[in-house]
Design an enzyme around this catalytic site. Structure first.
Site, PDB file in Angstrom:
ATOM      1  N   SER A  16       0.265   0.538  -1.802  1.00  0.00           N
ATOM      2  CA  SER A  16       0.977  -0.629  -2.317  1.00  0.00           C
ATOM      3  C   SER A  16       0.745  -0.728  -3.814  1.00  0.00           C
ATOM      4  O   SER A  16      -0.319  -0.338  -4.306  1.00  0.00           O
ATOM      5  CB  SER A  16       0.447  -1.903  -1.646  1.00  0.00           C
ATOM      6  OG  SER A  16       0.962  -3.061  -2.292  1.00  0.00           O
ATOM      7  N   TYR A  49      -6.579  -7.365   0.439  1.00  0.00           N
ATOM      8  CA  TYR A  49      -5.555  -6.379   0.789  1.00  0.00           C
ATOM      9  C   TYR A  49      -5.376  -5.378  -0.353  1.00  0.00           C
ATOM     10  O   TYR A  49      -5.325  -4.156  -0.131  1.00  0.00           O
ATOM     11  CB  TYR A  49      -4.240  -7.103   1.084  1.00  0.00           C
ATOM     12  CG  TYR A  49      -3.038  -6.214   1.256  1.00  0.00           C
ATOM     13  CD1 TYR A  49      -2.772  -5.588   2.478  1.00  0.00           C
ATOM     14  CD2 TYR A  49      -2.137  -6.014   0.210  1.00  0.00           C
ATOM     15  CE1 TYR A  49      -1.661  -4.773   2.640  1.00  0.00           C
ATOM     16  CE2 TYR A  49      -1.016  -5.209   0.364  1.00  0.00           C
ATOM     17  CZ  TYR A  49      -0.786  -4.595   1.577  1.00  0.00           C
ATOM     18  OH  TYR A  49       0.327  -3.789   1.723  1.00  0.00           O
TER      19      TYR A  49
END
Length: 251
Positions: A146, A160
């Site tokens: 990501s 995250y």
């Protein structure tokens, strides 16, 4: 068993980016294992769509954060599809948007187990099948990271983002470790993509809220991410390992 087809495992393949990768991989000639954790119905839908398109796929449940379940997943693929050629580490979780000062250890551990321990275990099992020293013929692994690894996701989910930073480091280290075994390891870093994942973070409309801050002025699609993932498995990517493709609209 489809000996003429290459075999791919897509973790978290029941929806979103994973489902798009599974469908595209099938069209490119792969027999696909659509791994899911809880969404058996969604995984079955992906398999049916692939079969309706003339492809071959099976749905297999496994929690990638659980070592025994990962081992069982790969052993079942050995039996039902054959030796793996390609692995997409796509399964990932995030939790409700929150500042670090409000997080507890249980939340952080859940994130790291699925997003870091899981891909490491899947890479281990893949290498044990792809490496010539184990009787394999090489292969390729793509980790779905990501842009959060680069941006840090402040005020939303630093945990995250940190897990994806670890995944990026895994990509670099493993790519060098197994290059001589004919195994390539690369990563795609999606940005703000239209998936159900934003609802998991507590904001289903997050993509539209952020669109104006993205240079391309829109969110991305799962098919755009899947295209980048599948490029790494193509012959054109034969000399590319330890590399990253950003699919983030320029952000």
């Amino acid at each position: 068993m489809h000996p003429s087809k290459k075999v791919m495992i897509v973790t978290g393949g029941s929806r979103g980016i994973g489902a798009a990768v599974a469908r595209l991989a099938s069209r490119r000639g792969y027999a696909v294992c659509v791994n899911y954790h809880r969404r058996r119905d969604a995984a079955d839908d992906v398999v049916r769509a692939i079969q309706a398109d003339g492809g071959h796929a099976i749905a297999m449940g496994a929690d990638v954060s659980d070592e025994a379940q990962v081992v069982q997943l790969f052993e079942r693929v050995d039996r039902e599809l054959g030796r793996i050629d390609a692995l997409v580490n796509n399964a990932g979780v995030l939790e409700t948007q929150m500042r670090v000062e409000d997080m507890d250890a249980a939340r952080i551990t859940r994130i790291l187990h699925t997003n870091v321990v899981g891909p490491l275990l899947c890479c281990r099992e893949a290498v044990r099948r792809m490496s010539p020293r184990h009787g394999g013929q090489g292969g390729a692994i793509v980790n779905v990271s990501s842009v959060a690894a680069r941006l840090g996701s402040p005020g939303e989910y630093v945990d995250y983002a940190a897990s994806k930073g670890a995944l990026d480091t895994l990509t670099i280290g493993l790519s060098k470790e197994v290059a001589a075994d004919g195994i390539r390891v690369n990563s795609v870093r999606p940005g703000t993509i239209y998936t159900e994942m934003h609802a998991s973070g507590g904001e289903p409309g997050r993509v539209d809220r952020l669109a104006s801050a993205i240079p391309l002025q829109r969110g991305g699609t799962v098919d755009e991410v899947a295209g980048a993932v599948m490029w790494f498995f193509s012959d054109e990517a034969g000399y590319t390992t330890g590399s990253f493709i950003e699919v983030s609209g320029g952000k």
